[in-house]
Design a protein around this motif. Structure first.
Motif, PDB file in Angstrom:
ATOM      1  N   GLU A  50     -21.731  13.670 -15.362  1.00 55.60           N
ATOM      2  CA  GLU A  50     -22.412  14.918 -15.522  1.00 55.60           C
ATOM      3  C   GLU A  50     -24.007  15.368 -15.679  1.00 55.60           C
ATOM      4  N   LEU A  51     -24.235  14.427 -16.345  1.00 52.06           N
ATOM      5  CA  LEU A  51     -25.659  14.114 -16.671  1.00 52.06           C
ATOM      6  C   LEU A  51     -26.411  13.429 -15.011  1.00 52.06           C
ATOM      7  N   LYS A  53     -25.167  13.281 -12.227  1.00 55.20           N
ATOM      8  CA  LYS A  53     -25.038  15.216 -11.718  1.00 55.20           C
ATOM      9  C   LYS A  53     -26.762  16.158 -11.403  1.00 55.20           C
ATOM     10  N   ASN A  54     -26.599  16.331 -12.709  1.00 61.03           N
ATOM     11  CA  ASN A  54     -28.264  16.848 -13.976  1.00 61.03           C
ATOM     12  C   ASN A  54     -28.903  16.056 -12.250  1.00 61.03           C
ATOM     13  N   ARG A  55     -28.935  15.311 -13.125  1.00 60.72           N
ATOM     14  CA  ARG A  55     -30.125  14.472 -12.611  1.00 60.72           C
ATOM     15  C   ARG A  55     -31.065  14.946 -10.968  1.00 60.72           C
ATOM     16  N   HIS A  58     -32.044  17.810 -10.305  1.00 55.86           N
ATOM     17  CA  HIS A  58     -33.967  18.005 -10.826  1.00 55.86           C
ATOM     18  C   HIS A  58     -34.064  17.605  -9.280  1.00 55.86           C
ATOM     19  N   ARG A  86     -30.945  21.429 -18.579  1.00 57.95           N
ATOM     20  CA  ARG A  86     -29.462  21.119 -17.630  1.00 57.95           C
ATOM     21  C   ARG A  86     -30.323  22.061 -16.660  1.00 57.95           C
ATOM     22  N   PHE A  87     -30.347  21.261 -15.051  1.00 59.57           N
ATOM     23  CA  PHE A  87     -30.361  22.180 -13.774  1.00 59.57           C
ATOM     24  C   PHE A  87     -30.467  24.050 -14.075  1.00 59.57           C
ATOM     25  N   ARG A  89     -30.076  27.053 -11.680  1.00 57.46           N
ATOM     26  CA  ARG A  89     -29.265  27.619 -10.336  1.00 57.46           C
ATOM     27  C   ARG A  89     -30.750  28.131  -9.902  1.00 57.46           C
TER      28      ARG A  89
END
Length: 111
Positions: A50-51, A53-55, A58, A86-87, A89
């Motif tokens: 999940e981190l 995916k967040n990276r 960004h 956290r990105f 949206r």
């Protein structure tokens, strides 16, 4: 599960190459410094899926903003200390962040 991690890392490397291309063409020295700081922040090692995916979200948002020539939140300032946030949206509204990233298409756009 390992394949998902590898795919995210491979995609991230492709996005970073494209971002670097745009950063080096940036006329403003202060903007180049800020974008390099963001690249450094994004390059911090993440192990959780999940981190990663967040990276990648960004990174894709930054790339899309650089392509369009209009950089907004959160990249309009220096990155904060600590772990990448956290990105949000709302920061990606109007950007093409969904779907697979194709480095070949990006290279053609930059040419």
């Amino acid at each position: 599960m390992v394949d998902a991690h590898i795919a995210l890392d491979d995609t991230f490397r492709d996005i970073v190459k494209c971002i670097s291309f745009h950063v080096e063409r940036e006329a403003s020295k202060s903007a180049r410094v800020r974008f390099r700081a963001w690249l450094s922040k994004l390059n911090e090692v993440e192990r959780a899926l999940e981190l990663k995916k967040n990276r990648n979200l960004h990174a894709r948002a930054l790339l899309e903003m650089l392509r369009r020539g209009r950089v907004t939140r959160p990249f309009d300032g220096m990155p904060r200390g600590g772990r990448l946030g956290r990105f949000v949206r709302e920061d990606g509204v109007g950007l093409e962040l969904e779907g697979a990233f194709d480095a070949t298409v990006e290279r053609e756009r930059a040419a």
